[in-house]
Design a protein around this motif. Structure first.
Motif, PDB file in Angstrom:
ATOM      1  N   ALA A  98      17.851   0.900  -7.825  1.00  9.83           N
ATOM      2  CA  ALA A  98      19.081   1.575  -7.392  1.00  9.83           C
ATOM      3  C   ALA A  98      18.990   2.889  -8.140  1.00  9.83           C
ATOM      4  CB  ALA A  98      20.288   0.687  -8.024  1.00  9.83           C
ATOM      5  N   LEU A  99      17.976   3.540  -8.637  1.00  9.20           N
ATOM      6  CA  LEU A  99      17.903   4.719  -9.084  1.00  9.20           C
ATOM      7  C   LEU A  99      17.119   5.655  -8.435  1.00  9.20           C
ATOM      8  CD1 LEU A  99      17.944   3.858 -13.047  1.00  9.20           C
ATOM      9  CD2 LEU A  99      19.764   4.476 -11.516  1.00  9.20           C
ATOM     10  N   LYS A 100      17.345   6.970  -8.540  1.00  9.40           N
ATOM     11  CA  LYS A 100      16.408   8.059  -8.026  1.00  9.40           C
ATOM     12  C   LYS A 100      16.681   9.284  -8.779  1.00  9.40           C
ATOM     13  CE  LYS A 100      18.524  10.479  -4.239  1.00  9.40           C
ATOM     14  NZ  LYS A 100      18.493  10.508  -2.770  1.00  9.40           N
ATOM     15  N   LYS A 101      15.475  10.008  -9.138  1.00  8.81           N
ATOM     16  CA  LYS A 101      15.366  11.067  -9.876  1.00  8.81           C
ATOM     17  C   LYS A 101      16.212  12.077  -9.540  1.00  8.81           C
ATOM     18  CE  LYS A 101      11.347  10.831 -12.666  1.00  8.81           C
ATOM     19  NZ  LYS A 101      10.174  11.385 -13.264  1.00  8.81           N
ATOM     20  N   TYR A 102      16.899  12.793 -10.346  1.00  6.26           N
ATOM     21  CA  TYR A 102      17.932  13.871 -10.000  1.00  6.26           C
ATOM     22  C   TYR A 102      17.317  15.360 -10.525  1.00  6.26           C
ATOM     23  CZ  TYR A 102      21.892  17.151 -10.418  1.00  6.26           C
ATOM     24  OH  TYR A 102      22.832  18.032 -10.349  1.00  6.26           O
ATOM     25  N   TYR A 103      17.273  16.234  -9.722  1.00  9.44           N
ATOM     26  CA  TYR A 103      16.487  17.506  -9.959  1.00  9.44           C
ATOM     27  C   TYR A 103      17.459  18.552  -9.963  1.00  9.44           C
ATOM     28  CZ  TYR A 103      12.161  14.893  -9.502  1.00  9.44           C
ATOM     29  OH  TYR A 103      11.116  13.954  -9.551  1.00  9.44           O
ATOM     30  N   PRO A 104      18.280  19.134 -11.115  1.00  8.71           N
ATOM     31  CA  PRO A 104      19.120  20.060 -10.900  1.00  8.71           C
ATOM     32  C   PRO A 104      18.835  21.368 -10.510  1.00  8.71           C
ATOM     33  CG  PRO A 104      18.715  19.577 -13.331  1.00  8.71           C
ATOM     34  CD  PRO A 104      17.951  18.573 -12.467  1.00  8.71           C
ATOM     35  N   LYS A 116       0.876  -1.220  -0.059  1.00 11.55           N
ATOM     36  CA  LYS A 116       0.249  -0.034   0.086  1.00 11.55           C
ATOM     37  C   LYS A 116       0.774   1.204   0.171  1.00 11.55           C
ATOM     38  CE  LYS A 116      -3.244  -1.320   3.283  1.00 11.55           C
ATOM     39  NZ  LYS A 116      -4.088  -1.208   4.213  1.00 11.55           N
ATOM     40  N   LYS A 117       2.003   1.191   0.617  1.00 15.68           N
ATOM     41  CA  LYS A 117       3.019   2.369   0.641  1.00 15.68           C
ATOM     42  C   LYS A 117       4.059   2.490  -0.332  1.00 15.68           C
ATOM     43  CE  LYS A 117       2.143   2.596   5.738  1.00 15.68           C
ATOM     44  NZ  LYS A 117       2.876   2.656   7.062  1.00 15.68           N
ATOM     45  N   VAL A 118       3.915   1.421  -1.112  1.00 21.93           N
ATOM     46  CA  VAL A 118       5.099   1.454  -2.208  1.00 21.93           C
ATOM     47  C   VAL A 118       4.640   2.226  -3.219  1.00 21.93           C
ATOM     48  CG1 VAL A 118       6.108  -0.001  -3.769  1.00 21.93           C
ATOM     49  CG2 VAL A 118       5.983  -0.776  -1.666  1.00 21.93           C
ATOM     50  N   ARG A 119       5.326   3.379  -3.659  1.00 25.65           N
ATOM     51  CA  ARG A 119       5.273   4.097  -4.933  1.00 25.65           C
ATOM     52  C   ARG A 119       5.942   3.620  -6.180  1.00 25.65           C
ATOM     53  NH1 ARG A 119       6.100   9.816  -2.299  1.00 25.65           N
ATOM     54  NH2 ARG A 119       8.091   9.472  -3.301  1.00 25.65           N
ATOM     55  N   PRO A 120       5.342   3.393  -7.082  1.00 25.68           N
ATOM     56  CA  PRO A 120       6.234   2.833  -8.229  1.00 25.68           C
ATOM     57  C   PRO A 120       7.035   4.281  -8.879  1.00 25.68           C
ATOM     58  CG  PRO A 120       3.805   3.347  -8.904  1.00 25.68           C
ATOM     59  CD  PRO A 120       3.914   3.398  -7.425  1.00 25.68           C
ATOM     60  N   ARG A 121       8.182   3.636  -9.396  1.00 26.82           N
ATOM     61  CA  ARG A 121       9.134   4.624  -9.759  1.00 26.82           C
ATOM     62  C   ARG A 121       8.757   4.836 -11.379  1.00 26.82           C
ATOM     63  NH1 ARG A 121      14.724   3.758  -6.514  1.00 26.82           N
ATOM     64  NH2 ARG A 121      13.712   4.129  -4.496  1.00 26.82           N
ATOM     65  N   VAL A 157      20.570  -1.338 -15.363  1.00 23.42           N
ATOM     66  CA  VAL A 157      20.385  -1.000 -13.950  1.00 23.42           C
ATOM     67  C   VAL A 157      19.141  -1.186 -13.456  1.00 23.42           C
ATOM     68  CG1 VAL A 157      21.060   0.672 -12.045  1.00 23.42           C
ATOM     69  CG2 VAL A 157      22.474   0.692 -14.127  1.00 23.42           C
ATOM     70  N   ASN A 158      18.964  -1.665 -12.115  1.00 19.55           N
ATOM     71  CA  ASN A 158      17.563  -1.859 -11.801  1.00 19.55           C
ATOM     72  C   ASN A 158      16.997  -0.575 -11.254  1.00 19.55           C
ATOM     73  OD1 ASN A 158      15.275  -2.783 -10.709  1.00 19.55           O
ATOM     74  ND2 ASN A 158      16.175  -4.481  -9.613  1.00 19.55           N
ATOM     75  N   THR A 159      15.780  -0.234 -11.269  1.00 21.54           N
ATOM     76  CA  THR A 159      14.989   1.054 -11.156  1.00 21.54           C
ATOM     77  C   THR A 159      15.202   1.201  -9.495  1.00 21.54           C
ATOM     78  OG1 THR A 159      12.942   0.002 -11.036  1.00 21.54           O
ATOM     79  CG2 THR A 159      13.323   1.046 -12.819  1.00 21.54           C
ATOM     80  N   ASP A 202      15.206  11.556 -18.860  1.00 22.78           N
ATOM     81  CA  ASP A 202      15.218  12.008 -17.401  1.00 22.78           C
ATOM     82  C   ASP A 202      16.931  11.760 -16.757  1.00 22.78           C
ATOM     83  OD1 ASP A 202      12.626  12.300 -17.504  1.00 22.78           O
ATOM     84  OD2 ASP A 202      12.113  10.435 -16.256  1.00 22.78           O
ATOM     85  N   LEU A 203      17.024  12.954 -15.859  1.00 16.21           N
ATOM     86  CA  LEU A 203      18.133  12.609 -15.007  1.00 16.21           C
ATOM     87  C   LEU A 203      17.955  11.724 -13.967  1.00 16.21           C
ATOM     88  CD1 LEU A 203      19.591  16.125 -15.347  1.00 16.21           C
ATOM     89  CD2 LEU A 203      20.233  14.373 -16.609  1.00 16.21           C
ATOM     90  N   VAL A 204      18.804  10.922 -13.832  1.00 15.97           N
ATOM     91  CA  VAL A 204      19.023  10.027 -12.428  1.00 15.97           C
ATOM     92  C   VAL A 204      20.196   9.920 -11.707  1.00 15.97           C
ATOM     93  CG1 VAL A 204      17.088   8.682 -13.337  1.00 15.97           C
ATOM     94  CG2 VAL A 204      19.391   7.857 -14.006  1.00 15.97           C
ATOM     95  N   LEU A 205      20.176   9.716 -10.509  1.00 15.89           N
ATOM     96  CA  LEU A 205      21.297   9.204  -9.678  1.00 15.89           C
ATOM     97  C   LEU A 205      21.301   7.581  -9.576  1.00 15.89           C
ATOM     98  CD1 LEU A 205      21.252  12.183  -7.037  1.00 15.89           C
ATOM     99  CD2 LEU A 205      22.715  11.873  -9.202  1.00 15.89           C
ATOM    100  N   ARG A 206      22.632   7.063  -9.771  1.00 18.17           N
ATOM    101  CA  ARG A 206      22.618   5.614  -9.405  1.00 18.17           C
ATOM    102  C   ARG A 206      23.382   5.506  -8.158  1.00 18.17           C
ATOM    103  NH1 ARG A 206      26.555   2.601 -13.603  1.00 18.17           N
ATOM    104  NH2 ARG A 206      27.804   3.949 -12.159  1.00 18.17           N
ATOM    105  N   LYS A 207      22.587   4.617  -7.074  1.00 14.88           N
ATOM    106  CA  LYS A 207      23.118   3.962  -5.994  1.00 14.88           C
ATOM    107  C   LYS A 207      24.475   3.408  -6.182  1.00 14.88           C
ATOM    108  CE  LYS A 207      20.684   2.901  -2.637  1.00 14.88           C
ATOM    109  NZ  LYS A 207      19.526   2.564  -1.474  1.00 14.88           N
TER     110      LYS A 207
END
Length: 133
Positions: free
Chosen positions: A127-133, A62-67, A123-125, A73-78
């Motif tokens: 391990a990513l998050k959006k990057y906002y410059p 219920k609490k999981v938000r799909p990415r 890369v799996n999603t 898109d610009l992303v950062l990789r863990k």
């Protein structure tokens, strides 16, 4: 009243028969009924365990938000592997930014770095998050 070892209860001995005052056939019938009850209790416990797992999964999901990522898109990789020359707890947690080049089903993404050089491995999603410059 005398203490009886659990081994003696499971293995019919003359002492157990004498104390319970049951014939061997009656004792065998009671034992068979108890064994059937054990199977029933085991199935009930298994059902409760599965119901618990399903309810926990529903609560978590219920609490999981799909990415959602789109090409461009610009992303950062863990950073998954810490290098030997890292700064310990002061090392960077994310690497990048990268540009999303291609998106596959099941959450795999091909990335380009900022110089448009393609990374060969997807890369799996997770391990990513959006990057906002």
């Amino acid at each position: 009243m005398e203490a009886v070892l659990p081994v003696e209860v499971e293995i019919p001995s003359m002492r157990v028969f004498a104390e319970s005052k049951l014939k061997q056939a009656e004792w065998a019938k009671q034992r068979y009924k108890e064994l059937n009850l054990i199977d029933e209790k085991w199935l009930t416990a298994l059902c409760h365990g599965q119901c618990y797992q399903q309810s926990m999964a529903r609560t978590f999901n219920k609490k999981v938000r799909p990415r959602k990522f789109n090409p461009g898109d610009l992303v950062l990789r863990k950073v998954l592997h810490i290098a030997p020359d890292s700064k310990g707890k002061f090392a960077y947690k994310y690497d990048g930014p990268f540009i999303v080049k291609e998106i596959f089903d099941e959450g795999a993404i091909i990335l380009n770095d900022m110089d448009e050089n393609e990374n060969a491995l997807p890369v799996n999603t997770d391990a990513l998050k959006k990057y906002y410059p």
